[in-house]
Write a protein that holds these residues in place. Structure first.
Motif, PDB file in Angstrom:
ATOM      1  N   ALA A 254       0.816  -1.222   0.000  1.00  0.00           N
ATOM      2  CA  ALA A 254       0.000   0.000   0.000  1.00  0.00           C
ATOM      3  C   ALA A 254       0.847   1.269   0.000  1.00  0.00           C
ATOM      4  CB  ALA A 254      -0.943  -0.002   1.204  1.00  0.00           C
TER       5      ALA A 254
ATOM      6  N   SER B 117       0.337   3.689  -3.108  1.00  0.00           N
ATOM      7  CA  SER B 117      -0.532   4.829  -2.803  1.00  0.00           C
ATOM      8  C   SER B 117      -0.127   6.080  -3.565  1.00  0.00           C
ATOM      9  CB  SER B 117      -0.523   5.101  -1.293  1.00  0.00           C
ATOM     10  OG  SER B 117       0.771   5.446  -0.840  1.00  0.00           O
ATOM     11  N   LYS B 118       1.158   6.270  -3.805  1.00  0.00           N
ATOM     12  CA  LYS B 118       1.608   7.462  -4.524  1.00  0.00           C
ATOM     13  C   LYS B 118       1.099   7.462  -5.960  1.00  0.00           C
ATOM     14  CE  LYS B 118       5.586  10.439  -5.410  1.00  0.00           C
ATOM     15  NZ  LYS B 118       5.001  10.939  -6.663  1.00  0.00           N
TER      16      LYS B 118
ATOM     17  N   TYR C 237      -1.603   5.926  -7.148  1.00  0.00           N
ATOM     18  CA  TYR C 237      -3.049   6.162  -7.151  1.00  0.00           C
ATOM     19  C   TYR C 237      -3.362   7.620  -6.839  1.00  0.00           C
ATOM     20  CZ  TYR C 237      -3.575   1.061  -7.086  1.00  0.00           C
ATOM     21  OH  TYR C 237      -3.523  -0.276  -7.387  1.00  0.00           O
ATOM     22  N   ASN C 238      -2.682   8.162  -5.844  1.00  0.00           N
ATOM     23  CA  ASN C 238      -2.957   9.549  -5.462  1.00  0.00           C
ATOM     24  C   ASN C 238      -2.593  10.514  -6.581  1.00  0.00           C
ATOM     25  OD1 ASN C 238      -3.647  11.441  -3.104  1.00  0.00           O
ATOM     26  ND2 ASN C 238      -1.689  12.237  -3.821  1.00  0.00           N
TER      27      ASN C 238
ATOM     28  N   MET D 190      -8.076   5.501  -3.144  1.00  0.00           N
ATOM     29  CA  MET D 190      -7.605   4.208  -2.685  1.00  0.00           C
ATOM     30  C   MET D 190      -8.149   3.954  -1.291  1.00  0.00           C
ATOM     31  SD  MET D 190      -3.644   2.938  -2.086  1.00  0.00           S
ATOM     32  CE  MET D 190      -3.435   2.926  -0.307  1.00  0.00           C
TER      33      MET D 190
ATOM     34  N   THR E  23      -7.823   1.300   1.617  1.00  0.00           N
ATOM     35  CA  THR E  23      -6.984   0.178   2.017  1.00  0.00           C
ATOM     36  C   THR E  23      -7.263  -0.273   3.443  1.00  0.00           C
ATOM     37  OG1 THR E  23      -4.677  -0.587   2.226  1.00  0.00           O
ATOM     38  CG2 THR E  23      -5.124   1.705   2.790  1.00  0.00           C
TER      39      THR E  23
ATOM     40  N   ILE F 262       0.968   4.989   5.842  1.00  0.00           N
ATOM     41  CA  ILE F 262       0.098   5.049   4.669  1.00  0.00           C
ATOM     42  C   ILE F 262      -0.673   6.355   4.625  1.00  0.00           C
ATOM     43  CG2 ILE F 262      -1.887   3.989   3.486  1.00  0.00           C
ATOM     44  CD1 ILE F 262      -0.990   1.308   4.742  1.00  0.00           C
ATOM     45  N   THR F 263      -1.235   6.737   5.762  1.00  0.00           N
ATOM     46  CA  THR F 263      -2.073   7.936   5.795  1.00  0.00           C
ATOM     47  C   THR F 263      -1.329   9.174   6.296  1.00  0.00           C
ATOM     48  OG1 THR F 263      -2.896   7.185   7.941  1.00  0.00           O
ATOM     49  CG2 THR F 263      -4.266   6.717   6.014  1.00  0.00           C
TER      50      THR F 263
ATOM     51  N   VAL G 133      -6.173   8.967  -0.432  1.00  0.00           N
ATOM     52  CA  VAL G 133      -5.913   7.700   0.262  1.00  0.00           C
ATOM     53  C   VAL G 133      -6.703   7.643   1.568  1.00  0.00           C
ATOM     54  CG1 VAL G 133      -4.138   6.315   1.402  1.00  0.00           C
ATOM     55  CG2 VAL G 133      -3.640   7.433  -0.782  1.00  0.00           C
TER      56      VAL G 133
ATOM     57  N   ARG H 269      -7.953   4.913   4.884  1.00  0.00           N
ATOM     58  CA  ARG H 269      -7.814   3.639   5.588  1.00  0.00           C
ATOM     59  C   ARG H 269      -9.196   3.246   6.123  1.00  0.00           C
ATOM     60  NH1 ARG H 269      -2.995   2.427   7.996  1.00  0.00           N
ATOM     61  NH2 ARG H 269      -2.720   4.572   8.726  1.00  0.00           N
TER      62      ARG H 269
END
Length: 375
Positions: A110, A114-115, A117-118, A124, A126, A133-134, A141, A143
């Motif tokens: 993830a 994530s980069k 997708y963002n 995203m 997840t 991640i967040t 993104v 969670r």
């Protein structure tokens, strides 16, 4: 169907489901990323089943987005629990112009995915629990489950307050998830009087832990905490029993799984503790979800099927409320709304973590994790 409660609407329920689909449905592609092969395949397939169940229900009822009735199509990809493969999957889904991605399952996948997708402007959602991640500040993104700070920290509190452990050995698998949940356990454990007597490392492909466990046995801990997945935790617990290391094994949500019981056999019963964010409480919606899942799949759901199911419904509601399938339009609605799903209420803070994600402590009995307490 569960619905949004928009903050500006003071409790008004926003319905996304309307009349049955018309002939000219608008196709909306969504992506899925989880391990479908390898040691974690059982978890990945369970995630896929949860997503497909939500997609089928939405398509059967029909979802109105603006002037269109939309039909969702899932692009399912196997990221193999591997960061490099996960990035390749992300690029494939970006190129396909999906409107949302559900997954990845693993934090280590993830974080780099994530980069992509963002940057592509794709939402995203997840279940990866590593706080990083967040904490990247990515607007797209989200969670949809508990973080490591909640999972590892609450396990440490339970170990100190309820189980009265004083000495614990730590092992992690060097994945982003395993390291994260172990570090959070260690931090809270130390603050609550538990001494970390050893710290060892393995990897998420290992199967022989005898050298590590022999060393740990000499430290005489009250328990072992493992940061990693059931595919390693199960053989680890079996080997603990063989070596006479007769102490409990603790871990986060990735060992809190029926597969742990299947792979670990008698070694896990009464001697494995784990944490799970949210989970399926005894509610009418949860009972309906489980019954429908079992009817479709001839199997009981594992823990994250419901998170993927809820996340798909959540995104569909946001699209309907925003009148658009474009993340730039429905993303702000997603960020500011509250959604009552099967596993609980989804409402996000500024980092797009869940504002409230109660954690349940489980103990394995008869090969299955049974809830002990909410923390």
């Amino acid at each position: 169907m569960p619905g949004f409660i928009h903050k500006a609407a003071a409790g008004a329920v926003i319905a996304s489901v309307c009349s049955l689909p018309q002939a000219a449905d608008k196709i909306v592609k969504v992506g899925f990323s989880s391990p479908l092969t390898g040691a974690q395949a059982a978890a990945g397939k369970d995630n896929e089943r949860g997503l497909r169940m939500a997609v089928d229900e939405l398509n059967q009822k029909g979802v109105k987005v603006g002037a269109d009735t939309v039909k969702f199509e899932a692009m399912v990809e196997d990221d193999q629990a591997d960061p490099k493969t996960g990035v390749a999957v992300a690029q494939k889904l970006v190129d396909a112009q999906v409107k949302a991605v559900f997954g990845p399952y693993n934090s280590g996948v993830a974080i780099p995915a994530s980069k992509l997708y963002n940057d592509a402007g794709i939402v995203m959602a997840t279940v990866g629990s590593n706080p990083k991640i967040t904490l990247q500040g990515f607007a797209n993104v989200y969670r949809v489950s508990a973080s490591d700070s909640q999972l590892g920290g609450k396990m440490a509190l339970y170990a100190a307050r309820e189980l009265k452990f004083k000495r614990v050995s730590l092992v992690d698998d060097r994945t982003a998830y395993g390291v994260g949940v172990a570090e959070e356990f260690a931090k809270v454990a130390k603050a609550n009087g538990i001494e970390i007597v050893s710290r060892d490392f393995t990897n998420d492909k290992a199967s022989d832990f005898n050298a590590i466990l022999t060393s740990i046995k000499g430290k005489k801990p009250d328990a072992v905490f493992y940061g990693g997945y059931f595919s390693q935790a199960a053989p680890m617990k079996r080997q603990m029993k063989t070596l006479g290391l007769d102490v409990p094994l603790m871990g986060g949500d990735a060992i809190c799984d029926t597969e742990m019981g299947k792979l670990g056999g008698d070694a896990v019963n009464g001697s494995v503790y784990c944490t799970q964010g949210g989970g399926l409480l005894k509610t009418n919606s949860a009972e309906t979800f489980v019954a429908n899942y079992e009817k479709r799949n001839n199997a009981k759901p594992m823990f994250y099927a419901v998170s993927f199911y809820d996340a798909m419904k959540l995104v569909a509601e946001a699209m309907s409320r925003a009148g658009s399938v474009e993340p730039a339009k429905y993303g702000p609605v997603l960020a500011q709304a509250s959604f009552k799903g099967v596993a609980g209420t989804y409402e996000f803070d500024a980092n797009h973590d869940l504002k409230s994600s109660p954690v349940t402590i489980f103990q394995f009995k008869n090969g299955r994790p049974e809830p002990l307490a909410n923390y």
